[in-house]
Write a protein that holds these residues in place. Structure first.
Motif, PDB file in Angstrom:
ATOM      1  N   GLY A  71     -23.318 -12.691   1.080  1.00 53.94           N
ATOM      2  CA  GLY A  71     -23.017 -13.378   2.328  1.00 53.94           C
ATOM      3  C   GLY A  71     -21.856 -14.330   2.246  1.00 53.94           C
ATOM      4  N   LYS A  72     -21.079 -14.266   1.173  1.00 50.87           N
ATOM      5  CA  LYS A  72     -20.010 -15.225   0.940  1.00 50.87           C
ATOM      6  C   LYS A  72     -18.682 -14.531   0.649  1.00 50.87           C
ATOM      7  CE  LYS A  72     -22.521 -19.043   1.155  1.00 50.87           C
ATOM      8  NZ  LYS A  72     -23.873 -18.501   1.351  1.00 50.87           N
ATOM      9  N   ILE A  73     -17.615 -15.284   0.888  1.00 48.82           N
ATOM     10  CA  ILE A  73     -16.268 -14.890   0.473  1.00 48.82           C
ATOM     11  C   ILE A  73     -15.964 -15.564  -0.864  1.00 48.82           C
ATOM     12  CG2 ILE A  73     -13.799 -15.127   0.951  1.00 48.82           C
ATOM     13  CD1 ILE A  73     -14.970 -13.149   2.819  1.00 48.82           C
ATOM     14  N   THR A  74     -15.607 -14.760  -1.851  1.00 45.73           N
ATOM     15  CA  THR A  74     -15.196 -15.268  -3.158  1.00 45.73           C
ATOM     16  C   THR A  74     -13.718 -14.960  -3.360  1.00 45.73           C
ATOM     17  OG1 THR A  74     -17.394 -14.934  -4.129  1.00 45.73           O
ATOM     18  CG2 THR A  74     -15.537 -15.080  -5.655  1.00 45.73           C
ATOM     19  N   VAL A  75     -12.966 -15.935  -3.843  1.00 45.12           N
ATOM     20  CA  VAL A  75     -11.556 -15.706  -4.168  1.00 45.12           C
ATOM     21  C   VAL A  75     -11.370 -15.721  -5.681  1.00 45.12           C
ATOM     22  CG1 VAL A  75     -10.690 -16.671  -2.010  1.00 45.12           C
ATOM     23  CG2 VAL A  75     -10.995 -18.182  -3.972  1.00 45.12           C
ATOM     24  N   GLY A  76     -10.583 -14.788  -6.169  1.00 51.70           N
ATOM     25  CA  GLY A  76     -10.193 -14.842  -7.571  1.00 51.70           C
ATOM     26  C   GLY A  76      -9.201 -15.970  -7.777  1.00 51.70           C
ATOM     27  N   TYR A  77      -9.473 -16.829  -8.752  1.00 51.51           N
ATOM     28  CA  TYR A  77      -8.633 -18.010  -8.985  1.00 51.51           C
ATOM     29  C   TYR A  77      -8.052 -17.931 -10.394  1.00 51.51           C
ATOM     30  CZ  TYR A  77      -7.114 -22.896  -8.872  1.00 51.51           C
ATOM     31  OH  TYR A  77      -6.355 -24.047  -8.888  1.00 51.51           O
ATOM     32  N   GLN A  78      -6.734 -17.724 -10.485  1.00 55.24           N
ATOM     33  CA  GLN A  78      -6.090 -17.619 -11.789  1.00 55.24           C
ATOM     34  C   GLN A  78      -6.008 -18.974 -12.487  1.00 55.24           C
ATOM     35  OE1 GLN A  78      -5.697 -14.854 -13.147  1.00 55.24           O
ATOM     36  NE2 GLN A  78      -4.645 -13.326 -11.927  1.00 55.24           N
ATOM     37  N   GLY A  79      -5.471 -19.986 -11.809  1.00 57.22           N
ATOM     38  CA  GLY A  79      -5.324 -21.295 -12.434  1.00 57.22           C
ATOM     39  C   GLY A  79      -4.490 -21.249 -13.701  1.00 57.22           C
ATOM     40  N   TRP A  80      -3.491 -20.386 -13.725  1.00 55.06           N
ATOM     41  CA  TRP A  80      -2.769 -20.138 -14.985  1.00 55.06           C
ATOM     42  C   TRP A  80      -1.269 -20.460 -14.913  1.00 55.06           C
ATOM     43  CZ3 TRP A  80      -3.142 -14.079 -15.823  1.00 55.06           C
ATOM     44  CH2 TRP A  80      -2.485 -13.424 -14.793  1.00 55.06           C
ATOM     45  N   PHE A  81      -0.915 -21.393 -14.072  1.00 50.21           N
ATOM     46  CA  PHE A  81       0.491 -21.797 -13.990  1.00 50.21           C
ATOM     47  C   PHE A  81       0.696 -23.157 -14.647  1.00 50.21           C
ATOM     48  CE2 PHE A  81      -0.016 -18.909 -10.380  1.00 50.21           C
ATOM     49  CZ  PHE A  81       1.013 -18.018 -10.648  1.00 50.21           C
TER      50      PHE A  81
ATOM     51  N   SER B 248      -9.433 -28.197  -1.784  1.00 54.28           N
ATOM     52  CA  SER B 248      -9.468 -28.786  -0.441  1.00 54.28           C
ATOM     53  C   SER B 248      -9.109 -27.729   0.599  1.00 54.28           C
ATOM     54  CB  SER B 248      -8.517 -29.984  -0.346  1.00 54.28           C
ATOM     55  OG  SER B 248      -7.147 -29.584  -0.306  1.00 54.28           O
ATOM     56  N   TRP B 249      -8.199 -26.807   0.247  1.00 53.23           N
ATOM     57  CA  TRP B 249      -7.896 -25.697   1.150  1.00 53.23           C
ATOM     58  C   TRP B 249      -9.112 -24.794   1.319  1.00 53.23           C
ATOM     59  CZ3 TRP B 249      -2.657 -23.935  -1.446  1.00 53.23           C
ATOM     60  CH2 TRP B 249      -1.666 -24.880  -1.172  1.00 53.23           C
ATOM     61  N   LEU B 250      -9.820 -24.512   0.241  1.00 49.29           N
ATOM     62  CA  LEU B 250     -11.020 -23.685   0.357  1.00 49.29           C
ATOM     63  C   LEU B 250     -11.994 -24.304   1.352  1.00 49.29           C
ATOM     64  CD1 LEU B 250     -11.770 -22.600  -3.340  1.00 49.29           C
ATOM     65  CD2 LEU B 250     -10.424 -21.405  -1.607  1.00 49.29           C
ATOM     66  N   ARG B 251     -12.176 -25.605   1.257  1.00 48.41           N
ATOM     67  CA  ARG B 251     -13.084 -26.273   2.187  1.00 48.41           C
ATOM     68  C   ARG B 251     -12.528 -26.241   3.608  1.00 48.41           C
ATOM     69  NH1 ARG B 251     -14.620 -32.530   1.300  1.00 48.41           N
ATOM     70  NH2 ARG B 251     -12.438 -32.784   1.907  1.00 48.41           N
ATOM     71  N   GLN B 252     -11.250 -26.540   3.751  1.00 48.88           N
ATOM     72  CA  GLN B 252     -10.641 -26.601   5.080  1.00 48.88           C
ATOM     73  C   GLN B 252     -10.743 -25.277   5.825  1.00 48.88           C
ATOM     74  OE1 GLN B 252      -6.503 -27.776   4.964  1.00 48.88           O
ATOM     75  NE2 GLN B 252      -6.178 -27.385   7.144  1.00 48.88           N
ATOM     76  N   TYR B 253     -10.577 -24.173   5.088  1.00 48.40           N
ATOM     77  CA  TYR B 253     -10.518 -22.866   5.742  1.00 48.40           C
ATOM     78  C   TYR B 253     -11.837 -22.096   5.645  1.00 48.40           C
ATOM     79  CZ  TYR B 253      -5.594 -23.999   5.992  1.00 48.40           C
ATOM     80  OH  TYR B 253      -4.405 -24.632   6.263  1.00 48.40           O
TER      81      TYR B 253
ATOM     82  N   ILE C 195     -13.746 -21.167   3.033  1.00 51.63           N
ATOM     83  CA  ILE C 195     -13.847 -20.184   1.951  1.00 51.63           C
ATOM     84  C   ILE C 195     -14.840 -20.709   0.931  1.00 51.63           C
ATOM     85  CG2 ILE C 195     -12.569 -18.914   0.195  1.00 51.63           C
ATOM     86  CD1 ILE C 195     -10.057 -19.341   2.000  1.00 51.63           C
ATOM     87  N   ASP C 196     -15.788 -19.881   0.523  1.00 50.05           N
ATOM     88  CA  ASP C 196     -16.999 -20.364  -0.121  1.00 50.05           C
ATOM     89  C   ASP C 196     -16.887 -20.616  -1.619  1.00 50.05           C
ATOM     90  OD1 ASP C 196     -18.701 -19.922   2.329  1.00 50.05           O
ATOM     91  OD2 ASP C 196     -18.057 -17.863   1.976  1.00 50.05           O
ATOM     92  N   THR C 197     -16.393 -19.631  -2.354  1.00 53.79           N
ATOM     93  CA  THR C 197     -16.588 -19.582  -3.799  1.00 53.79           C
ATOM     94  C   THR C 197     -15.308 -19.156  -4.496  1.00 53.79           C
ATOM     95  OG1 THR C 197     -18.922 -18.976  -3.445  1.00 53.79           O
ATOM     96  CG2 THR C 197     -18.023 -18.552  -5.627  1.00 53.79           C
TER      97      THR C 197
ATOM     98  N   TYR D 116      -2.731 -16.713   5.564  1.00 50.24           N
ATOM     99  CA  TYR D 116      -3.704 -15.855   4.883  1.00 50.24           C
ATOM    100  C   TYR D 116      -4.951 -16.623   4.466  1.00 50.24           C
ATOM    101  CZ  TYR D 116      -0.484 -12.084   5.391  1.00 50.24           C
ATOM    102  OH  TYR D 116       0.308 -11.119   5.956  1.00 50.24           O
ATOM    103  N   LEU D 117      -4.864 -17.927   4.369  1.00 46.47           N
ATOM    104  CA  LEU D 117      -6.068 -18.746   4.234  1.00 46.47           C
ATOM    105  C   LEU D 117      -6.870 -18.698   5.536  1.00 46.47           C
ATOM    106  CD1 LEU D 117      -4.434 -21.794   2.445  1.00 46.47           C
ATOM    107  CD2 LEU D 117      -6.108 -20.252   1.408  1.00 46.47           C
ATOM    108  N   ARG D 118      -6.173 -18.820   6.665  1.00 47.81           N
ATOM    109  CA  ARG D 118      -6.866 -18.757   7.960  1.00 47.81           C
ATOM    110  C   ARG D 118      -7.464 -17.366   8.192  1.00 47.81           C
ATOM    111  NH1 ARG D 118      -3.758 -18.878  12.068  1.00 47.81           N
ATOM    112  NH2 ARG D 118      -1.659 -18.932  11.151  1.00 47.81           N
ATOM    113  N   LEU D 119      -6.728 -16.337   7.824  1.00 52.38           N
ATOM    114  CA  LEU D 119      -7.215 -14.977   7.993  1.00 52.38           C
ATOM    115  C   LEU D 119      -8.463 -14.736   7.138  1.00 52.38           C
ATOM    116  CD1 LEU D 119      -6.229 -12.399   9.549  1.00 52.38           C
ATOM    117  CD2 LEU D 119      -5.235 -11.656   7.381  1.00 52.38           C
ATOM    118  N   THR D 120      -8.443 -15.249   5.907  1.00 50.57           N
ATOM    119  CA  THR D 120      -9.607 -15.115   5.029  1.00 50.57           C
ATOM    120  C   THR D 120     -10.810 -15.843   5.601  1.00 50.57           C
ATOM    121  OG1 THR D 120      -8.195 -14.870   3.074  1.00 50.57           O
ATOM    122  CG2 THR D 120     -10.469 -15.572   2.695  1.00 50.57           C
ATOM    123  N   GLY D 121     -10.578 -17.022   6.155  1.00 50.08           N
ATOM    124  CA  GLY D 121     -11.670 -17.749   6.782  1.00 50.08           C
ATOM    125  C   GLY D 121     -12.295 -16.960   7.921  1.00 50.08           C
TER     126      GLY D 121
END
Length: 407
Positions: free
Chosen positions: A35-45, A117-122, A124-126, A380-385
């Motif tokens: 029931g959730k949207i999960t985003v892959g998060y690289q965090g590698w920059f 903060s973007w995940l919360r704003q738009y 997006i769950d996980t 694309y954050l809004r679209l994902t939301g």
């Protein structure tokens, strides 16, 4: 076959708790995956001077010892960095509007905080934090990123889990267990660590792919899956697109491995590039995948991608929305977005340059308006939301994109 079977009563409760758009009963009730949207998060920059143990331009450049430039680049899209408190100057020419071409570092806690903060704003769950082989020189930086993601998830009320990408990890079978036991399992104590069916979530990406970077036989892979399940984890498999139907990219004899997972998430990057491809996959793969998962009491978490900006696939969101529509009408229990911050492959949903004024001059990089339609950097954050709202039944199932590129 190592598959965890659920009772009739559990299935009945799940169906009551999670009303699928198509009426397909979920194997599990709603949680931090179902029931959730999960985003892959690289965090590698990383950037030179940011304090990261890796001490270089990690993933921004081909040669991490040198600042990124048009001749030394690792990216296909340019980020919109206006929300970051600290950025680092690159060797690219100034942006089209004259501003310096600066980049963010994932090692800065403020960067990770901004992303969550973007995940919360738009809505997006996980986030699934990607963890590659941590035993080499990248290990200390990756260890630090796990703590930074944990802190940000706690601060912004989002969930996160570990997603092991085993690509190229020669001694994976033993080392992944040691890494979980000695380091990563400690993060499950966080209130922000994702749980499904009351169990901490772990994803293993890369079993069953038929190439030299994924050389393990089915017995080795099954051992790892069952070990994590023995640790009390809910285990997701990031598997080949053709895991069920077979194909040149998939190893034979892996059915028992796939059916041992609690959830399956087939990979789609590189396999589709337009809405027609998505429709074809819906017919030839997705519907059958969902039926197979339901028959084995496995949750289905298919992949949705925004499209490669440099390949000009996005069609101002129509490509991505068609995937949301197809996956949700098939009855998917969750959606995996690939990816949040994948500026390297151009498949990021994080804020991105809108037009030539926000891209380094002479870089050759396309902005989000590559097809002539202006898109805000957060589009694309809004679209994902909105895709998440359709998944949860908060808006009706529709093939017509409800999100305006202009905001």
């Amino acid at each position: 076959m190592g598959v965890s079977r659920r009772t009739f009563f559990s299935l009945a409760a799940a169906a009551a708790a999670w009303p699928s758009v198509t009426g397909v009963a979920a194997a599990s009730p709603p949680g931090d995956v179902v029931g959730k949207i999960t985003v892959g998060y690289q965090g590698w920059f990383a950037c030179a001077g940011d304090g990261a143990p890796i001490n270089g331009w990690w993933h921004w450049s081909q040669d991490w010892g040198q600042a990124p430039s048009p001749s030394n680049t690792g990216i296909k899209s340019w980020p919109d960095v206006r929300d970051y408190q600290r950025t680092y100057p690159s060797a690219y020419a100034n942006l089209g509007d004259g501003r310096p071409a600066s980049l963010f570092s994932s090692y800065d806690q403020q960067t990770v905080d901004t992303h969550f903060s973007w995940l919360r704003q738009y809505g997006i769950d996980t986030a699934a934090l990607q963890r590659f082989n941590p035993t080499g020189g990248e290990g200390p930086t990756r260890d630090a990123m796990a703590q930074k993601v944990r802190s940000a998830a706690e601060a912004y009320g989002r969930k996160f889990y570990l997603m092991y990408d085993v690509t190229g990890w020669a001694s994976m079978q033993q080392e992944i267990k040691a890494d979980w036991t000695a380091k990563m399992s400690a993060h499950t104590a966080s209130s922000a660590y994702a749980r499904q069916n009351g169990k901490p979530v772990v994803c293993i990406w890369g079993f069953g792919f038929n190439d030299g970077n994924h050389p393990w036989d089915a017995g080795t892979c099954l051992d790892v899956v069952n070990w994590f399940k023995g640790q009390g984890c809910y285990v997701i498999g990031g598997v080949p697109r053709e895991w069920r139907v077979g194909g040149s990219g998939t190893r034979a004899g892996f059915s028992e491995v796939y059916h041992a997972f609690d959830a399956l998430s087939p990979w789609m990057v590189g396999a589709i590039g337009n809405a027609g491809d998505s429709d074809d996959v819906y017919t030839t793969i997705t519907v059958g995948d969902q039926a197979d998962c339901a028959a084995h009491s496995i949750d289905y978490q298919p992949c949705v991608l925004p499209g490669d900006t440099q390949a000009r696939q996005r069609a101002h969101g129509d490509f991505m929305w068609r995937q949301f529509y197809n996956m949700i009408r098939a009855g998917a229990q969750g959606i995996y977005i690939s990816m949040f911050d994948e500026y390297n492959e151009g498949n990021q949903i994080a804020k991105t340059a809108e037009d030539a004024s926000m891209v380094p001059t002479g870089s050759g990089l396309w902005a989000l308006d590559e097809d002539g339609t202006h898109c805000t950097s957060d589009y694309y954050l809004r679209l994902t939301g909105d895709g998440g709202r359709m998944l949860r039944g908060e808006i009706a199932l529709t093939p017509n994109r409800p999100t305006s590129p202009a905001g």
